[in-house]
Design a protein around this motif. Structure first.
Motif, short mmCIF file in Angstrom:
data_model
loop_
_atom_site.label_atom_id
_atom_site.label_comp_id
_atom_site.label_asym_id
_atom_site.label_seq_id
_atom_site.Cartn_x
_atom_site.Cartn_y
_atom_site.Cartn_z
N UNK A 141 45.07 30.47 66.98
CA UNK A 141 45.42 29.20 67.61
C UNK A 141 46.13 28.31 66.59
N UNK A 142 47.40 28.02 66.86
CA UNK A 142 48.17 27.16 65.97
C UNK A 142 47.67 25.72 66.06
N UNK A 143 47.86 24.96 64.98
CA UNK A 143 47.57 23.54 65.04
C UNK A 143 48.54 22.81 65.94
N UNK A 144 49.82 23.23 65.87
CA UNK A 144 50.87 22.69 66.74
C UNK A 144 51.94 23.73 66.92
N UNK A 145 52.37 23.93 68.16
CA UNK A 145 53.44 24.87 68.46
C UNK A 145 54.69 24.09 68.84
N UNK A 146 55.79 24.39 68.17
CA UNK A 146 57.05 23.67 68.38
C UNK A 146 58.01 24.60 69.10
N UNK A 147 58.51 24.18 70.27
CA UNK A 147 59.39 25.01 71.08
C UNK A 147 60.86 24.76 70.73
N UNK A 148 61.27 25.30 69.58
CA UNK A 148 62.67 25.19 69.14
C UNK A 148 63.15 26.57 68.74
N UNK A 149 64.47 26.75 68.73
CA UNK A 149 65.00 28.06 68.37
C UNK A 149 65.00 28.24 66.85
N UNK A 150 65.15 29.49 66.39
CA UNK A 150 65.09 29.75 64.94
C UNK A 150 66.14 29.01 64.12
N UNK A 151 67.34 28.81 64.69
CA UNK A 151 68.38 28.06 63.97
C UNK A 151 67.91 26.65 63.63
N UNK A 152 67.17 26.04 64.56
CA UNK A 152 66.63 24.71 64.32
C UNK A 152 65.39 24.76 63.43
#
Length: 344
Positions: free
Chosen positions: A159-170
């Protein structure tokens, strides 16, 4: 994989408009500008250009957008998709009308190559378990990277502390600046994102992925030492198969279906007969392509089979016919084997 994640991503993808016969084009949906999919798409487009067929290479968020785009997006006959996305679409298809709608009519064109699952992280993250409680970028919601990251963390119960929905380039600049701790990226090595950017090997590394529970779904793989400038040692991890998808066009339906079926047949023939050229001049991943390694449970399209006939001639104008014409005996034997395997 959580059903809600798949449904949300499908909902985004299914909002794309339907196909139209107006202004007919040939398009292949790939991935981000620094990914392997887009390079593979450009290699295929180059085969078409050699004989006067234009194929537009379209950037996208990735696998799930590509899959549904093949069914729904205007003038889009081809898309590259991860095999784990296919597996889990099949898993949910029987009991989910939305997934059934997305899957209907989509067919295999060719299996391609294995894509390594990269997790680039701070050096203090030594294993996948160390991702627990960290700030992790997992890709955009309609990408294969997002679905793969979600599945892997679910399987490992991390379980991550926070998951960020961005692409790898970002995600890469955010990792380098310390805004996040790690990010997932599914791409065939060598991935241009990692070869074209300065990454400090004293601070960052690829996390090994060797956990036994993952091997029921993924293939063991290795990225050799020196593949990337920041990587002095080989890294054992896992991979998924990249698969080229198309749609099962009905030539009796309308002009758009006839034109699209012809495009699929043409490029099926070009890839089969041009595989040696792709291996010699295209992305390094072409050297590992096995066109017979079909994922279970998926059918090859009718238009693909038409283009696999040894006497099929693409509707294009080659610059010049080679002396002697036709395939040599060894090439003809290989094409016959492919035809038999793919038509089973």
């Amino acid at each position: 994989m959580k059903r809600s994640v798949l449904a949300a991503a499908l909902g985004l993808a299914l909002s794309v408009g339907g196909a139209s016969a107006e202004g007919f084009e040939r398009n292949i949906m790939t991935g981000g500008p620094q990914g392997t999919y887009i390079q593979i798409g450009r290699d295929i487009a180059a085969l078409g250009a050699d004989c006067g067929l234009t194929l537009n290479v379209v950037e996208s968020a990735g696998s799930l957008e590509n899959f549904v785009g093949v069914r729904n997006r205007r003038n889009t006959q081809f898309g590259i998709v991860q095999s784990d996305v296919l597996e889990y679409l099949k898993t949910f298809e029987a009991n989910d009308p939305e997934v059934q709608k997305a899957v209907k009519g989509v067919r295999i064109m060719f299996p391609l190559y294995n894509e390594e699952i990269h997790v680039l992280a701070r050096k203090d993250i030594a294993s996948m378990k160390d991702l627990a409680g960290r700030k992790i970028a997992v890709g955009k919601k309609d990408s294969g990277t997002f679905l793969t990251a979600t599945l892997i963390m679910d399987i490992l119960q991390v379980k991550a502390g926070e998951r960020i929905d961005i692409n790898p380039d970002e995600a890469l600049p955010k990792l380098l600046s310390g805004e996040i701790d790690a990010f997932f990226y599914v791409a065939g090595a060598p991935a241009a994102l990692f070869t074209g950017n300065a990454i400090d090997k004293a601070k960052f590394h690829l996390v090994p992925i060797t956990e036994a529970p993952l091997l029921a779904t993924y293939t063991p793989s290795r990225i050799e030492a020196g593949t990337y400038s920041f990587q002095d040692q080989p890294v054992d991890l896992i991979a998924v198969k990249a698969v080229m998808m198309t749609y099962d066009y009905d030539i009796k339906r309308n002009a758009y279906h006839r034109e699209s079926c012809k495009a699929v047949a043409d490029f099926s023939s070009l890839i089969l007969t041009g595989l040696d050229k792709l291996k010699a001049t295209g992305h390094p991943k072409w050297k590992t392509v096995d066109l017979t390694a079909l994922p279970p449970g998926w059918q090859v399209g009718v238009c693909v089979k038409a283009g696999m006939a040894l006497d099929y001639k693409p509707a294009c104008k080659p610059p010049a016919e080679k002396a002697g014409g036709g395939a040599d005996d060894s090439n003809e034997e290989y094409l016959n084997l492919l035809k038999q395997r793919l038509q089973q």
